[in-house]
Design an enzyme around this catalytic site. Structure first.
Site, PDB file in Angstrom:
ATOM      1  N   ALA A   1       0.830  -1.206   0.000  1.00 51.59           N
ATOM      2  CA  ALA A   1       0.000   0.000   0.000  1.00 51.59           C
ATOM      3  C   ALA A   1       0.870   1.265   0.000  1.00 51.59           C
ATOM      4  O   ALA A   1       1.881   1.314  -0.706  1.00 51.59           O
ATOM      5  CB  ALA A   1      -0.987  -0.034   1.166  1.00 51.59           C
ATOM      6  N   CYS A   2       0.519   2.249   0.828  1.00 56.71           N
ATOM      7  CA  CYS A   2       1.229   3.536   0.793  1.00 56.71           C
ATOM      8  C   CYS A   2       2.705   3.404   1.160  1.00 56.71           C
ATOM      9  O   CYS A   2       3.491   4.314   0.892  1.00 56.71           O
ATOM     10  CB  CYS A   2       0.564   4.537   1.729  1.00 56.71           C
ATOM     11  SG  CYS A   2      -1.026   5.084   1.122  1.00 56.71           S
ATOM     12  N   SER A   3       3.087   2.300   1.805  1.00 55.36           N
ATOM     13  CA  SER A   3       4.491   2.134   2.204  1.00 55.36           C
ATOM     14  C   SER A   3       5.318   1.401   1.149  1.00 55.36           C
ATOM     15  O   SER A   3       6.481   1.088   1.397  1.00 55.36           O
ATOM     16  CB  SER A   3       4.574   1.373   3.524  1.00 55.36           C
ATOM     17  OG  SER A   3       3.983   2.123   4.548  1.00 55.36           O
TER      18      SER A   3
END
Ligand code: COA
Length: 375
Positions: free
Chosen positions: A157-159
């Site tokens: 995801a965002c990481s």
């Protein structure tokens, strides 16, 4: 033989041509609200359907710091009768759209490092939403660039970008590669529910690329990777149930849970302390003082979250120079956000300056990458 030292040689950024301002977005959203409420007036009056509430530019800017977002398909998103991007499917013989934007960002990073694609050993496509199951987007990007070696996709995801950087750095330390291209193509407009008042303003489209290399082959201007650290902790507070098993339960296809959704308040409350503590602990383990941190390139999800995290790390409210934002123009671009912040706000730093790329998001997941400018 000593262990090779991983560095960041260059980054690249692809930005779509079209941008949607908050004013344009809210006008379209509110036209949809007015239309829905008119169509369902009798049911709303009878109490069987809930009236929709309008969105507001003031709320969006105050709650998130977002003023605009770039998108690949502007007109259909703003059409109250569609409110979604329309990106035509391409034949298998054509480069897929996700690979295409990744290649654009990658070419920029390669050119900036003066690196011939033939000398790259691996391509990692690290992003939130992959447009198909297989073949891997990374392998398509590898082919389009003329890279030999191997490639694979990864999703945190965002990481995703910081997880990609650590993976690339570990390949270099282990001697499995000398030059690794990490690409983060994010077509967030495709998984955003543009009809959801709580989140319709959050995301934008973009692609970034990071060239992680062994110091002995890096160009003179590069960034030493002082340390990387990753963390995950399960949470349902940011979730998207889209996947190939949806077709085995066809009644589920098209439901809002197959798009991005979140408990924004809980995310805010839980992720801020988790990330601040992680940064402070990693910094201490590397023997770094807050006063020695020249700049924070934080994940770009929410300006208020970043303000709080930066304050807990630095011990004072961060200036825009210490913690630059790109939320105003790019919005949240998932894994690419902290890399855009780095790409656009790093050339002014001096040799010896230390900074931090930090990402956080669904999973929960978080990653820290401490960097020192070499030249
Ligand atoms: N326009 C106008 N008002 C709106 C609105 C909109 N688009 N969306 C919500 N509101 C209203 C709500 O109805 C609520 O009204 P009420 O107080 O009368 O009930 C009020 O604004 C506050 O809503 P809330 O959802 O509690 O706002 P918030 O201040 O928590 O901000 C987020 C919402 C999503 C911006 C914020 O919680 C956040 O950024 N969280 C972290 C998100 C994040 O980083 N996610 C990671 C994604 S990768």
């Amino acid at each position: 033989m000593s262990t090779p030292i991983p560095v960041i040689s260059a980054t690249g950024l692809f930005t779509p041509a079209d941008s949607i301002s908050n004013e344009e977005l809210v006008e379209s959203f509110n036209a949809h609200v007015a239309r829905f409420n008119a169509e369902h007036a009798a049911a709303i009056e009878a109490g069987t359907v809930l009236a929709l509430s309008p969105s507001s530019v003031e709320f969006i800017e105050k709650a998130s710091g977002i003023k605009a977002r770039y998108v690949l398909s502007k007109a259909p998103i703003l059409d109250p009768a569609i409110m979604a991007p329309r990106i035509p499917e391409r034949p298998d013989t054509e480069l897929s759209v996700l690979a295409e934007i990744a290649v654009k960002a990658a070419r920029q990073a390669l050119a900036s490092a003066g690196r011939d694609p033939k000398d790259v050993d691996a391509v990692l496509c690290a992003c939130s939403n992959l447009q198909r199951a297989y073949p891997a987007i990374a392998i398509e990007v590898q082919d389009a660039l003329g890279v030999e070696g191997f490639g694979f996709d990864m999703n945190v995801a965002c990481s995703s970008a910081t997880f990609g950087i650590q993976t690339a750095a570990d390949f270099i330390r282990a001697g499995h590669a000398k030059s690794v291209l990490v690409v983060n193509p994010e077509i967030c407009s495709g998984h955003l529910n543009w009809q959801d008042r709580d989140s319709h303003f959050i995301f934008g489209d973009v692609a970034t690329a990071i060239l992680v290399e062994s110091k002995d082959i890096a160009p003179p201007a590069h960034w030493d990777i002082l340390g990387t650290r990753l963390k995950t902790q399960f949470s349902n507070n940011i979730r998207n149930n889209f996947g190939f098993l949806n077709r085995t339960a066809p009644e589920g296809i098209g439901q809002p849970d197959k798009l991005f959704r979140q408990e924004g308040r809980k995310v805010f409350k839980e992720v801020v302390p988790m990330v601040a503590e992680m940064i402070v602990a990693h910094m201490a383990d590397l023997g770094l003082e807050p006063t020695g941190l020249r700049r924070l390139w934080l994940h770009q999800a929410n300006a208020n979250m970043n303000r709080l995290i930066a304050e807990r790390v630095l011990g004072h409210e961060a200036s825009p120079d210490e913690s630059p934002t790109v939320l105003d123009t790019y919005a949240n671009t998932s894994s690419a956000g902290s890399i855009i912040a780095f790409h656009l706000n790093s050339t002014d730093l001096a040799a010896g300056d230390t900074g931090l790329i930090c990402s956080f998001g669904a999973g929960y997941s978080a990653g820290t990458v401490f960097l020192r400018k070499v030249a």
